[in-house]
Motif scaffolding. Structure first.
Motif, PDB file in Angstrom:
ATOM      1  N   PRO A   1      12.599 -17.779  -2.531  1.00 55.36           N
ATOM      2  CA  PRO A   1      12.450 -19.227  -2.707  1.00 55.36           C
ATOM      3  C   PRO A   1      11.949 -19.946  -1.451  1.00 55.36           C
ATOM      4  N   LEU A   2      11.658 -19.201  -0.388  1.00 55.05           N
ATOM      5  CA  LEU A   2      11.331 -19.807   0.906  1.00 55.05           C
ATOM      6  C   LEU A   2       9.843 -19.660   1.212  1.00 55.05           C
ATOM      7  N   THR A   3       9.297 -20.626   1.936  1.00 59.65           N
ATOM      8  CA  THR A   3       7.926 -20.482   2.440  1.00 59.65           C
ATOM      9  C   THR A   3       8.008 -20.376   3.951  1.00 59.65           C
ATOM     10  N   VAL A   4       7.629 -19.215   4.456  1.00 63.64           N
ATOM     11  CA  VAL A   4       7.759 -18.970   5.897  1.00 63.64           C
ATOM     12  C   VAL A   4       6.385 -18.960   6.549  1.00 63.64           C
ATOM     13  N   SER A   5       6.388 -19.244   7.852  1.00 67.33           N
ATOM     14  CA  SER A   5       5.137 -19.165   8.607  1.00 67.33           C
ATOM     15  C   SER A   5       4.742 -17.713   8.793  1.00 67.33           C
ATOM     16  N   ARG A   6       3.488 -17.484   9.179  1.00 68.95           N
ATOM     17  CA  ARG A   6       2.996 -16.103   9.272  1.00 68.95           C
ATOM     18  C   ARG A   6       3.377 -15.421  10.584  1.00 68.95           C
TER      19      ARG A   6
ATOM     20  N   ALA B   1       8.255 -24.526  21.653  1.00 71.19           N
ATOM     21  CA  ALA B   1       6.813 -24.230  21.629  1.00 71.19           C
ATOM     22  C   ALA B   1       6.421 -23.585  20.304  1.00 71.19           C
ATOM     23  N   PHE B   2       7.315 -22.779  19.766  1.00 73.95           N
ATOM     24  CA  PHE B   2       7.030 -22.066  18.511  1.00 73.95           C
ATOM     25  C   PHE B   2       6.869 -23.056  17.363  1.00 73.95           C
ATOM     26  N   ILE B   3       7.798 -24.008  17.246  1.00 75.23           N
ATOM     27  CA  ILE B   3       7.657 -24.952  16.121  1.00 75.23           C
ATOM     28  C   ILE B   3       6.536 -25.963  16.384  1.00 75.23           C
ATOM     29  N   GLU B   4       6.326 -26.291  17.667  1.00 75.12           N
ATOM     30  CA  GLU B   4       5.202 -27.199  17.969  1.00 75.12           C
ATOM     31  C   GLU B   4       3.869 -26.572  17.557  1.00 75.12           C
TER      32      GLU B   4
ATOM     33  N   HIS C   1      17.005 -29.249  15.178  1.00 70.73           N
ATOM     34  CA  HIS C   1      15.797 -28.808  14.458  1.00 70.73           C
ATOM     35  C   HIS C   1      16.096 -28.106  13.138  1.00 70.73           C
ATOM     36  N   ARG C   2      17.321 -28.219  12.609  1.00 70.30           N
ATOM     37  CA  ARG C   2      17.701 -27.409  11.448  1.00 70.30           C
ATOM     38  C   ARG C   2      16.709 -27.539  10.288  1.00 70.30           C
TER      39      ARG C   2
END
Ligand SMILES: NC(=O)c1ccc[n+]([C@@H]2O[C@H](COP(=O)([O-])OP(=O)(O)OC[C@H]3O[C@@H](n4cnc5c(N)ncnc54)[C@H](OP(=O)(O)O)[C@@H]3O)[C@@H](O)[C@H]2O)c1
Length: 343
Positions: free
Chosen positions: A8-13, A36-39, A67-68
């Motif tokens: 059910p989740l959409t994750v980054s690559r 830096a990763f989420i930016e 950042h939850r």
């Protein structure tokens, strides 16, 4: 870069691994790396209750407090730790370990809860039912398995299916240009069953960096130089002619693209069908910044072929026999009565 569906989740690559956070990576630098990763547009973080015996999860707590909503958090259970103590996948221990992880991270639901490895001492059904209970209780959004052989993953998936229990939505397994065993059984099964793979050790524990190669002594202090002989990233395990040739190819491709060797190694993984998100394991902010560029690195078909030319796993029976003598494609997606053909 687009996201990838994991249950059910959409994750980054790219997924950011936290195994070194709080031990080899100081806390302040770890938090800067997470920022830096989420930016950079990514949202997927991997941890485990055993990283630093709970320290990695604890370090995440103040950062997650801010950042939850921006991240998908995966953690794991199985190996020995001091809270809740003991080890293994007995139902009672899974329940206590899940509560301990939630408490350490200061969150009320774990997005992906993964069994870190099989536990042959506990009936599989008991473990799977307990995991399903966590999903039903709202403590966990989706489940994953790590370090499972293909036969056990298939057995588990079928068992979950039969009982109507929450399925394993992801497999976390070691996969890189220097460890490609998953291509023999696990990856074909995962593609057929629609279970994406998140590769750990995508640089072979630091081998695929350009700092190692034929006749080059691994730099003192590096993971490969320090690794004990029984670790996956042990120098002697990596020192094969195929691996050295792979480094040579990666260097050539990196020069052609104006990229780094680690970027090419990660980009190769991103191009393997069935791979959702390599779990990158930078030790420093500088290493992270380098790896982030891999997500947008485009490699030609020829560059991908050259990168993978020297480490393909051996052709195995029965696949070889089926394909060569009988013209049956052993990797054709599984047909299941009543189900559309899976990915
Ligand atoms: N499920 C499991 O059983 C399991 C097992 C292991 C890991 N994991 C997960 O997977 C994550 C990644 O695993 P891993 O640490 O083995 O990954 P890896 O990418 O194979 O190795 C990471 C190492 O590569 C080197 N490195 C990384 N980026 C670099 C760069 N840009 N330039 C030069 N060197 C670079 C660093 O080595 P130096 O430290 O030597 O500089 C770093 O420690 C972990 O954090 C953890 O979340 C899961």
């Amino acid at each position: 870069m687009d996201g990838f569906e994991v249950g059910p989740l959409t994750v980054s690559r790219l997924c950011l691994g936290t195994m070194l956070m709080g031990t080899s990576t100081p806390v302040r630098e770890a938090h800067t790396m997470l920022d830096a990763f989420i930016e950079a547009g990514h949202n997927f973080i991997d941890t485990a209750d055993v990283y630093g015996d709970g320290l990695a999860e604890e370090i995440l707590r103040p950062w997650l407090a801010r950042h939850r909503d921006q991240v998908i958090v995966a953690t794991k259970v199985r190996f020995r730790g001091s809270d809740p103590g003991g080890e293994g996948l007995a139902p009672d221990r899974i329940g206590k370990a899940c509560d301990a992880s939630l408490r350490r991270m200061g969150i009320d639901v774990i997005d992906l809860y993964e069994v870190h490895a099989p536990d042959p001492d506990v009936p599989l059904e008991d473990t799977l039912e307990a995991l399903d209970g966590l999903v039903r209780a709202g403590k966990v959004r989706a489940l994953g398995a790590s370090n499972y052989p293909a036969w056990l993953l298939a057995w588990a998936a079928r068992t979950q299916d039969c009982h109507g229990w929450a399925p394993f939505a992801v497999l976390q397994a070691q996969y890189s240009l220097v460890e490609r065993s998953v291509e023999m059984e696990l990856l074909p099964f995962c593609r057929s069953a629609g279970i994406p793979l998140t590769p750990w050790g995508p640089l072979g524990g630091g081998f695929l960096t350009g700092r190692h190669g034929r006749g080059i002594v691994p730099p003192a202090g590096s993971r490969v130089a320090e690794a004990a002989d029984d670790l996956e990233e042990a120098a002697q395990r990596r020192a094969t002619e195929g691996n050295f040739r792979t480094i040579d190819e990666l260097r050539a491709v990196a020069n052609e693209c104006g990229a780094s060797v680690p970027q090419v190694a990660i980009a190769w993984l991103l191009n393997q069908p069935g791979v959702a998100a390599p779990i990158i394991g930078p030790r420093t902010l500088e290493q992270l910044r380098d790896l982030l560029a891999a997500a947008s690195l485009s490699l030609s078909a020829d560059q991908l072929r050259r990168a993978g030319a020297h480490t393909a796993p051996p052709e195995m029976y029965p696949n070889r026999f089926l394909a060569e003598q009988n013209h049956i494609n052993p990797e054709q997606p599984l047909r299941r009565a009543g189900h559309p053909v899976s990915r």
